[in-house]
Design an enzyme around this catalytic site. Structure first.
Site, mmCIF file in Angstrom:
data_model
loop_
_atom_site.group_PDB
_atom_site.id
_atom_site.type_symbol
_atom_site.label_atom_id
_atom_site.label_comp_id
_atom_site.label_asym_id
_atom_site.label_seq_id
_atom_site.Cartn_x
_atom_site.Cartn_y
_atom_site.Cartn_z
ATOM 1 N N ARG A 276 -15.979 -18.940 1.307
ATOM 2 C CA ARG A 276 -16.368 -19.974 2.269
ATOM 3 C C ARG A 276 -17.806 -20.430 2.034
ATOM 4 O O ARG A 276 -18.125 -21.620 2.038
ATOM 5 C CB ARG A 276 -16.210 -19.406 3.679
ATOM 6 C CG ARG A 276 -16.309 -20.459 4.740
ATOM 7 C CD ARG A 276 -16.246 -19.849 6.106
ATOM 8 N NE ARG A 276 -14.883 -19.609 6.557
ATOM 9 C CZ ARG A 276 -14.596 -19.079 7.747
ATOM 10 N NH1 ARG A 276 -15.554 -18.712 8.567
ATOM 11 N NH2 ARG A 276 -13.355 -18.899 8.115
ATOM 12 N N VAL B 267 -19.017 -16.803 15.475
ATOM 13 C CA VAL B 267 -17.854 -16.147 14.853
ATOM 14 C C VAL B 267 -16.588 -16.443 15.663
ATOM 15 O O VAL B 267 -16.661 -16.865 16.817
ATOM 16 C CB VAL B 267 -18.072 -14.616 14.758
ATOM 17 C CG1 VAL B 267 -19.216 -14.296 13.827
ATOM 18 C CG2 VAL B 267 -18.312 -14.017 16.147
ATOM 19 N N THR C 286 -13.184 -15.943 17.873
ATOM 20 C CA THR C 286 -12.742 -15.035 18.938
ATOM 21 C C THR C 286 -11.255 -15.321 19.194
ATOM 22 O O THR C 286 -10.898 -15.933 20.209
ATOM 23 C CB THR C 286 -13.546 -15.283 20.234
ATOM 24 O OG1 THR C 286 -13.510 -16.705 20.527
ATOM 25 C CG2 THR C 286 -14.974 -14.840 20.106
ATOM 26 N N LEU D 37 -9.111 -29.972 30.581
ATOM 27 C CA LEU D 37 -8.586 -30.967 29.640
ATOM 28 C C LEU D 37 -7.105 -30.702 29.371
ATOM 29 O O LEU D 37 -6.276 -31.623 29.407
ATOM 30 C CB LEU D 37 -9.384 -30.926 28.329
ATOM 31 C CG LEU D 37 -10.833 -31.433 28.414
ATOM 32 C CD1 LEU D 37 -11.610 -31.086 27.148
ATOM 33 C CD2 LEU D 37 -10.855 -32.944 28.649
ATOM 34 N N CYS E 107 -8.008 -24.374 20.160
ATOM 35 C CA CYS E 107 -8.734 -23.927 21.356
ATOM 36 C C CYS E 107 -7.918 -23.828 22.632
ATOM 37 O O CYS E 107 -7.997 -22.823 23.338
ATOM 38 C CB CYS E 107 -9.910 -24.869 21.616
ATOM 39 S SG CYS E 107 -11.112 -24.805 20.301
ATOM 40 N N LYS F 15 -3.615 -33.514 15.737
ATOM 41 C CA LYS F 15 -4.153 -34.807 16.171
ATOM 42 C C LYS F 15 -4.571 -35.538 14.903
ATOM 43 O O LYS F 15 -4.660 -34.914 13.831
ATOM 44 C CB LYS F 15 -5.338 -34.620 17.131
ATOM 45 C CG LYS F 15 -6.552 -33.944 16.484
ATOM 46 C CD LYS F 15 -7.590 -33.526 17.505
ATOM 47 C CE LYS F 15 -8.571 -34.609 17.798
ATOM 48 N NZ LYS F 15 -9.772 -34.122 18.490
#
Ligand code: UDX
Length: 454
Positions: A39, A90, A92, A222, A271, A334
């Site tokens: 990465r 980081v 979670t 949301l 999320c 999306k």
């Protein structure tokens, strides 16, 4: 000497937010560190196509700041030691084993980062939580620092609210920057950095716990709006109301507003699901089972939204998909991202495959490998990836628009339908196609929130 920031975690938030910060604050020295060498190598590569994430506009800024005010490295310990401020970005993820599995956030990476900071930080250091975390996580950090470090460490919570696909714009002009903490000087120091590009009145200062809880709450609200509008879309389909007209009418009320009222196949992304589960867990933890059930229902409705789309499509196609060819338009959760995490396309395509359908999948950005990983199918001919949109419609029985990529709005539906088997069906799960036009051509169109054949 310039002010030194070390950001632990070179993922989506760490990479993109530090690129924008470096661009706005050339006086800072920002080191993004991660033990994942691959990465770090990708972030250090100036070839835009090799950046570890796709985000419109990010590659240009990355080119501008790399090696000037922004550096990527695997030497985690060195840059923590030298830092005035350490940001933690980081992952979670949701816990998969043990207590709270399936709901609670897995704080392993946060704890590891805290232990490394405790071991290597020197002098007065500000530690900033930027990952999305459960409320009271700062207690965990405080406990680790108290026992393992004799240095002066202040903790702040500064959650990131950017959304994928619009991350650069969200970072450059955020609705707000939230800083929670109990040390005024530390708060001022972080606010002073943001003030380089964010107007002061948009920088909100709160206590630690409010900042920690606000991020989970924002995502829960949301997600709740989407689940709510999806239930009303189903009601529109049964009652003759039109979802466009209903959302237009309710959005005009300034207390409700127009944003985030688009009906669709359910929310996806990395999320919303994770954060809602985390909130449900926290409510149980704090002895609020009714509140937990309330937020759990937002997820239940999301699962229902996805299943409803599969079921109604199967029903419209005479309750069998065996041997039928279905064109899938869009696989990402999306548009303007290559991310397919939690995309409703995964469940819907899997339902079609379980019914024996043959899928021809098109997406402008999602990789074939990631789709392969997300879906499981028995026969090699069950799924094809066709970048030539026109030819993918040959002999198809239906086309299902799952992600509202702009390219799909410009297709010549009349021509495409001529390649398909009759009766050809179009399913618009985002309500973005021009219904009048398709109606004119006499095509079978089902749109979310309208239903029927138009
Ligand atoms: C979200 C939050 O918006 C962001 O603030 C947070 O930091 C991270 O999580 P993201 O997941 O990147 O961002 O995308 P978002 O634009 O919120 O969309 C999430 C899902 O909701 C998508 O699947 C989208 O299609 C769906 N959605 C969104 C709808 O179905 N209808 C809408 O009106 C809006």
């Amino acid at each position: 000497m310039s002010y030194r920031i070390c950001c632990i975690g070179a993922g989506y938030v760490g990479g993109s937010s530090m690129i924008v910060m470096a661009d706005s604050c050339p006086g800072l020295q920002i080191n993004v560190v991660d033990h994942d060498k691959q990465r770090i190598d990708s972030w250090n590569n100036l070839m835009a196509k090799d950046l570890p994430i796709y985000e419109p506009g990010l590659d240009e800024i990355h080119k501008r700041v790399l090696g000037k005010s922004l550096f990527f490295s695997t030497d985690v310990e060195l840059y923590i030691k030298n830092a005035d401020m350490v940001l933690i970005t980081v992952n979670t993820p949701t816990k998969v084993n043990g207590h709270g599995a399936g709901e609670a956030a897995d704080l392993t990476n946060i704890e590891l980062a805290a232990r490394t900071i405790a071991e290597f930080a020197r002098g007065t250091t500000i530690v900033v939580e930027r990952s999305t975390i459960p409320v009271r996580t700062a207690d965990v950090l405080k406990g680790i620092f108290r026992k393992n470090s004799s240095e002066n460490i202040h903790i702040l919570s500064n959650p990131e609210f950017m959304a994928e696909g619009s991350a650069v714009q969200d970072l450059i002009a955020p609705d707000r920057v939230l800083i929670g903490g109990d040390d005024q000087r530390a708060i001022d120091e972080l606010a002073g950095i943001y003030q380089h590009w964010v107007p002061s009145e948009r920088i909100l200062r709160t206590n630690l716990w409010s900042a920690e809880l606000a991020k989970l709450t924002a995502n829960a609200f949301l997600a709740q709006r989407i689940s709510s509008v999806n239930t009303i879309a189903a009601l529109c389909e049964s009652s003759g109301a039109h979802i466009d007209e209903v959302t237009q009418a309710i959005g005009a009320d300034h207390r409700i507003g127009h944003n985030f009222l688009r009906a669709g196949p359910g929310f996806g992304g990395s999320c919303f699901r994770k954060d809602l589960l985390n909130l449900v867990y926290l409510c149980h933890y704090f002895g609020l089972p009714d509140v937990a059930n309330y937020w759990r229902s937002v997820l239940t409705i999301n699962d229902w939204s996805r299943a409803r789309i599969s079921e109604l499509i199967i029903k419209k196609l005479f309750s069998t998909l065996c041997g039928k060819k279905i064109v899938i338009l869009g696989f990402t959760f999306k548009p303007h991202t290559n991310d397919i995490r939690e995309s409703p396309a995964i469940n819907i395509c899997q339902d079609f495959l379980d019914e024996g359908a043959m899928l021809s999948i098109h997406d402008p950005m999602a990789t074939i490998e990631s789709i392969h990983q997300a879906l499981s199918w028995q026969s090699p001919s069950s799924v094809t990836f066709n970048q030539d949109l026109i030819s993918s419609f040959r002999e198809a029985d239906a086309a299902v628009l799952l992600t509202e990529w702009p390219i799909y709005l410009k297709l010549d539906w009349k021509l495409l339908s001529s390649y398909m088997r009759s009766p050809a069906w179009f399913f618009d799960t985002r309500n973005v196609l021009n219904r009048a036009e398709l109606e004119n051509y006499g095509l079978n169109l089902w749109s979310i929130g309208f239903g029927g054949i138009h």
